[in-house]
Design an enzyme around this catalytic site. Structure first.
Site, short mmCIF file in Angstrom:
data_model
loop_
_atom_site.label_atom_id
_atom_site.label_comp_id
_atom_site.label_asym_id
_atom_site.label_seq_id
_atom_site.Cartn_x
_atom_site.Cartn_y
_atom_site.Cartn_z
N ASP A 24 -1.09 -25.79 7.67
CA ASP A 24 0.11 -25.55 8.48
C ASP A 24 -0.10 -26.20 9.85
O ASP A 24 -1.24 -26.25 10.35
CB ASP A 24 0.37 -24.05 8.65
CG ASP A 24 1.71 -23.78 9.33
OD1 ASP A 24 2.73 -23.83 8.63
OD2 ASP A 24 1.72 -23.57 10.56
N GLU A 26 1.54 -26.81 13.95
CA GLU A 26 2.47 -26.55 15.04
C GLU A 26 2.66 -27.86 15.79
O GLU A 26 1.72 -28.65 15.95
CB GLU A 26 1.95 -25.46 15.98
CG GLU A 26 1.70 -24.12 15.31
CD GLU A 26 2.94 -23.54 14.65
OE1 GLU A 26 4.06 -23.81 15.13
OE2 GLU A 26 2.79 -22.85 13.63
N HIS A 165 4.01 -18.17 13.63
CA HIS A 165 4.15 -19.50 14.21
C HIS A 165 2.86 -19.99 14.88
O HIS A 165 2.92 -20.78 15.83
CB HIS A 165 5.31 -19.55 15.21
CG HIS A 165 6.66 -19.36 14.56
ND1 HIS A 165 7.23 -20.29 13.72
CD2 HIS A 165 7.54 -18.32 14.65
CE1 HIS A 165 8.40 -19.84 13.30
NE2 HIS A 165 8.61 -18.64 13.84
N ASP A 170 -0.33 -18.77 9.81
CA ASP A 170 0.68 -19.16 8.82
C ASP A 170 0.03 -19.73 7.56
O ASP A 170 0.52 -19.51 6.44
CB ASP A 170 1.63 -20.19 9.42
CG ASP A 170 2.58 -19.57 10.44
OD1 ASP A 170 2.44 -18.36 10.71
OD2 ASP A 170 3.43 -20.29 10.98
#
Length: 578
Positions: A24, A26, A165, A170
């Site tokens: 994952d 960001e 987030h 995540d």
């Protein structure tokens, strides 16, 4: 019956022993072309156990937008000492090496990773990628999950980590979602990575319900046959790996409407193994011509080809015929349709004053000439204006154009095209160009096939990349036998055994091949493949010099001009898409 253990390629990679890396990211925005990665989180799992975790912040080249900072909780101050993507990304790729990448909404995360690789000059590894969001849309009913957001699925599968987030959190939640989905899929017979890939594809219910038909197809070169419930052949295809190719018919990569319709009707698939890809290609052509499957569009009616014949008469003429007879006449073809044969015949008539009437003529019974004689398009042998010897020169020019050099026809039509263009009669010039192009293309094809068809037997071999040799026995341009020899073995005994059992092919009337023209072209393409060596040749494999091939550039230029003059000739790209 003795059991045979299948190979890994045949049974697929079991999910229980597959290593997944759930990742994952960001980022500073939604577009990989304009935004950058700010955090990478990944969890490596296999057999339901966590093998390791990877997490790092990444310092972008520009400040984080305020709304992104509020959403993720990542601030510029947190990233002050973080590594650049040029240092963080190679570490992640090393962590994920040899695994199957998993992500929720994978196009987003994988798009950023690939874009980052491009920026720092690193080649993106060929990972197999699974998307848990896409899998969830295939597996879960609407009443179970009203959407496929990670937070929704984490609650449904009671994930041990709540998505917030942040990349690593995540990724941990996505691991639990992945395991929950795999448990559901195991109940419907999905036990390998290959089967899991099928489930994340958009396929029709008919495709999905019949994907098991591909499992009995061998992973070898050959021909596969789709049949309906009554045993009628629906479609015939070929592949270097039949199982892999047949599986594609049951995935989203198959977008042809007629193939989707065919899958709905099919009830069985038969695979026929072949020694070499050429044998598979030839067998496909033969099966299509024999069975005429409704969903094959090409090669179904080779017997409908037309030939241009220079008749055997005191005053020969051109005639369009269906078959080549052993009568000593000169033939040109085959043409795909009678219309094309008549187009080539018109090209000959424009260049050589051979008669166009159809009645039989006798030098002892003069007749009144037609209007073509007044237009200097015919020497009027019917009226006695040309003797048999004088007319024979025209017939010999046509015969030479068919079997050797069509230079006389080419030169005269080019002169006419230039004259028409100078008078700005461009449409008439284009018609002459198309006729000439049709004649040259067919003459090249006919001479190439005719030269090979004259050879009683030709044996050729090519070394395989994995070792050993593939070899073919070709008789009168027809594939009579095919075989291979194992790596490290002397190929000669294998070749001799294959020659001894090869099909007997009677000599066809020239210039026709022992098989179809399409089969002969397949054989010629293989013979022209780099690395092919002639083992033995029984007969003369020769090509006339000069020949029609000397004018190949004229035919190619004509074809290019014609395609450029027809905008939107292929309308498939104009269809609306959903």
């Amino acid at each position: 019956m003795e059991g045979v253990q299948g190979t890994i390629d045949e049974i697929g990679i079991p999910l229980a022993s597959t290593t997944f890396v759930v990742v994952d990211l960001e980022t500073t925005g939604g577009s990989p072309n304009a935004a950058e990665i700010t955090e990478i989180g990944a969890v490596k799992v296999s057999g339901g156990e966590v093998l390791g975790e990877f997490g790092t912040l990444v310092r972008p080249s520009s400040p984080i937008p305020p709304f992104i900072a509020v959403l993720t909780g990542i601030t510029d101050a947190m990233l002050a000492d973080a590594p650049r993507v040029s240092a963080a990304l190679p570490s992640f790729l090393e962590f994920a090496r040899g695994s199957v990448l998993v992500a929720h909404n994978a196009p987003f995360d994988i798009g950023f990773l690939r874009a980052a690789c491009d920026r720092i000059g690193i080649a993106w590894p060929s990972f197999q990628v699974l998307d848990t969001a896409r899998l969830a849309r295939r597996v879960l009913a609407r009443d179970e999950a009203h959407d496929c957001k990670l937070s929704t699925l984490a609650r449904l599968f009671r994930a041990g980590t709540t998505p917030n987030h942040r990349a690593l959190a995540d990724a941990r939640a996505t691991v639990d979602v992945l395991h929950g989905l795999l448990e559901r899929l195991g109940n419907v017979g999905v036990h390998t990575v290959e089967e899991l890939s099928l489930w994340q594809s958009t396929v029709t219910p008919a495709q999905r319900s019949k994907r098991h038909l591909a499992e009995r197809i061998p992973a070898a070169p050959g021909v596969y046959i789709f049949s309906d419930g009554d045993g009628r052949t629906l479609y015939v295809g070929k592949s270097k790996n039949m199982r892999s190719r047949v599986r594609n018919y049951f995935t989203a990569s198959e977008t042809r409407t007629r193939m989707t319709e065919m899958i709905a009707v099919a009830s069985s698939i038969t695979g026929i193994e072949c020694s070499t890809p050429l044998e598979a290609e030839v067998r496909e052509l033969r099966l299509i011509a024999e069975r005429k499957p409704r969903y094959n569009r090409r090669s179904r009616f080779p017997e409908r080809g037309s030939w241009l014949k220079l008749t055997i008469e005191p005053f020969p003429r051109l005639s369009v015929v269906r078959k080549v007879s052993d009568d000593g006449a000169a033939y040109l073809g085959p043409f795909g349709s009678r219309r094309l044969a008549e187009t080539a015949m018109t090209a000959v008539h424009e260049a050589i004053p051979i008669r166009q009437c159809t009645q039989r003529l006798s030098p002892n019974k003069p007749q009144s000439p037609c209007i073509l004689a007044e237009m200097d398009r015919c020497g009027a042998p019917c009226s006695g204006n040309e003797t048999m010897d004088e007319y024979a020169a025209h017939a010999e020019a046509v015969r030479a154009a068919f079997t050797a050099d069509p230079g006389r026809i080419v030169q005269r039509i080019l002169e006419r095209i230039e004259a028409l263009a100078n008078r700005q009669r461009y449409e008439d010039a284009a018609s002459h160009r198309d006729r000439l192009s049709t004649f040259i293309r067919t003459a090249i094809r006919c001479q190439r096939i005719g030269a090979l068809a004259a050879v009683r037997q030709l044996v050729a071999a090519r070394r395989l990349e994995v070792g050993g040799w593939e070899f073919h026995v070709i008789r009168h341009a027809r594939l009579a036998a095919a075989g291979t020899s194992p790596p490290g073995a002397d190929p000669r005994p294998y070749i001799d055994a294959t020659v001894a059992t090869a099909e007997t092919v009677p000599a066809p009337p020239p210039p026709r091949a022992g098989g179809t023209a399409e089969e002969a072209e397949c054989v010629l393409r293989w013979l022209e493949t780099p690395g092919v060596r002639l083992v033995e040749v029984d007969g003369d494999w020769s090509f006339p010099v000069p020949s029609a091939a000397a004018y190949a550039d004229i035919a190619a230029a004509g074809e290019l001009d014609r395609s450029a003059a027809v905008p939107f000739g292929d309308r498939r790209g104009l269809r609306p898409s959903a």
